[in-house]
Design an enzyme around this catalytic site. Structure first.
Site, PDB file in Angstrom:
ATOM      1  CB  CYS A   1      -0.883  -0.260   1.330  1.00  0.00           C
ATOM      2  SG  CYS A   1      -0.235  -0.273   2.684  1.00  0.00           S
TER       3      CYS A   1
ATOM      4  CB  CYS B   1      -2.726  -4.157   1.145  1.00  0.00           C
ATOM      5  SG  CYS B   1      -2.949  -2.780   2.405  1.00  0.00           S
TER       6      CYS B   1
ATOM      7  CE  LYS C   1      -3.065  -3.631   8.803  1.00  0.00           C
ATOM      8  NZ  LYS C   1      -2.149  -3.542   7.826  1.00  0.00           N
TER       9      LYS C   1
ATOM     10  NE  ARG D   1      -5.326  -0.043   4.116  1.00  0.00           N
ATOM     11  CZ  ARG D   1      -4.807   0.451   2.739  1.00  0.00           C
ATOM     12  NH1 ARG D   1      -5.112  -0.029   1.752  1.00  0.00           N
ATOM     13  NH2 ARG D   1      -4.034   1.540   2.964  1.00  0.00           N
TER      14      ARG D   1
ATOM     15  CD  GLU E   1      -6.763 -14.327   9.255  1.00  0.00           C
ATOM     16  OE1 GLU E   1      -5.711 -14.738   8.819  1.00  0.00           O
ATOM     17  OE2 GLU E   1      -7.677 -13.987   8.462  1.00  0.00           O
TER      18      GLU E   1
ATOM     19  CE  LYS F   1      -1.650  -1.907  12.216  1.00  0.00           C
ATOM     20  NZ  LYS F   1      -1.472  -1.930  10.841  1.00  0.00           N
TER      21      LYS F   1
ATOM     22  CB  SER G   1      -1.445   6.177  13.384  1.00  0.00           C
ATOM     23  OG  SER G   1      -2.506   5.605  12.776  1.00  0.00           O
TER      24      SER G   1
END
Ligand code: PBG
Ligand code: ZN
Length: 327
Positions: A123, A131, A198, A220, A237, A252, A278
């Site tokens: 990405c 991505c 994620k 996404r 996962e 995440k 972030s």
């Protein structure tokens, strides 16, 4: 009142409180994120992440040396690529002389002992910001065509000096493809930290400014996870990624997904990394700037909670600030 059990007895003074601490944050728990951009002597603050900078290779190498000297043991690097170098396939990701590879070589050459981790995704390199290369109808990322590119990107990073590659694109089969690619190229000792769990999250907003990686269309959600589902999908996962050869797994975001983090910690026998993303950083920064929250206290509490929930390591943009707080 006759209570023989009075939990307050053990909270009465600070010596007792220190004695009974179980979860103690250390510098060695923290992975330092770094955004590496083109040019020289560039140090550009990210608007939505005060205190975080895009740095050109020369500046990043010096800064990482400082981070090592103050006691950090690992960094994770993200590439910030000139728009003119982006295309539909993310070709620049596999350029052995891109900013990430340059930085990896120079950090090693400088004698910096930090463990070097690289974000492995397209990405930051595609002009559409997704991505991986898109399917013919442009509706989503072409999973299987992305895998070979990730394997090549991993080999380039390994050759340039990466110790660990961290695929973050949530492509099915990505860990197997990268492991095979690395092994065939002779990089058996390069580890894989998979972004196994994620979620598609609004908390990534500021990062997309920092890495200039916002998708130009769509979102996404056809590859990142859906937070309205249960914890079982997260466990699936991590199982899949470990079967495929992941040496460590990541959860995440961290702070609002502590239930997921705790469940993953119980499930697996490999190190678990949590990413304080972030948006988690920006929230604390923004509220502290207004005087609405105590910044230092928020940093310590948020990171300690992530560690308590089960993280062995935490990626956090607060790393440089944390040093004074831990002393
Ligand atoms: C790239 C990547 C992202 C983050 C880490 N690697 C962005 C995304 O998936 O959109 C987010 C990190 C953060 O918000 O701090 N795939
Ligand atoms: Zn990505």
């Amino acid at each position: 009142m006759d209570y023989s059990i009075r939990p307050r007895r053990l909270r009465g003074n600070s010596t007792l409180r220190t004695l009974l601490q179980r979860v103690r944050l250390n510098r060695s728990d923290i992975i330092v994120p770094v955004f590496v951009c083109e040019g020289t002597r560039v140090r550009r603050e990210v608007t939505s992440m005060p205190g975080v900078y895009q740095m050109s290779v020369d500046v990043a190498v010096d800064w990482l040396k400082q981070m090592s000297q103050i006691g950090f043991g690992a960094y994770i690097a993200f590439g910030v690529i000139d728009r003119t170098k982006k295309d539909a396939l993310g070709t620049e990701a596999c350029n052995p002389d891109n900013v990430i590879c340059q930085m990896l070589r120079r950090v090693k050459d400088s004698g910096n002992p930090m463990v070097g981790i690289t974000d492995l995704c397209l990405c930051e390199y595609t002009d559409h910001g997704h991505c991986g290369p898109l399917t013919a109808d442009s509706k989503t990322v072409d999973n299987d065509n992305t895998l070979s590119v990730l394997a090549r990107q991993a080999v380039n990073h390994a050759r340039a000096g990466a110790d660990i590659v961290a695929p973050s694109g949530m492509m099915d089969g990505m860990v197997r493809a990268i492991r095979t690619g690395l092994d065939e190229a002779g990089w058996k000792d390069v580890s894989i930290l998979s972004y196994a769990v994620k979620y598609a999250s609004a908390y990534y907003g500021p990062f997309r400014d920092a890495a200039d990686s916002a998708p130009t269309h769509g979102d996404r959600r056809s590859y990142q996870m859906d937070y309205t589902r249960g914890v079982e999908e997260a466990l699936l996962e991590v199982d899949l990624d470990i079967q495929q050869g992941a040496d460590m797994v990541m959860v995440k975001p961290a702070g609002v997904y502590l239930d997921i983090l705790a469940a993953v910690r119980q499930r697996v026998h490999v190190p678990v990394v949590a990413y304080q993303v972030s948006g988690e950083y920006a929230q604390i920064k923004a509220a502290s700037e207004r005087g609405w929250l105590n910044e230092s206290a928020m940093i310590l509490e948020s990171l300690t909670a992530i560690k308590r929930a089960g993280a062995d390591l935490i990626i956090s943009y607060f790393a440089p600030q944390l040093v004074d707080l831990l002393d």
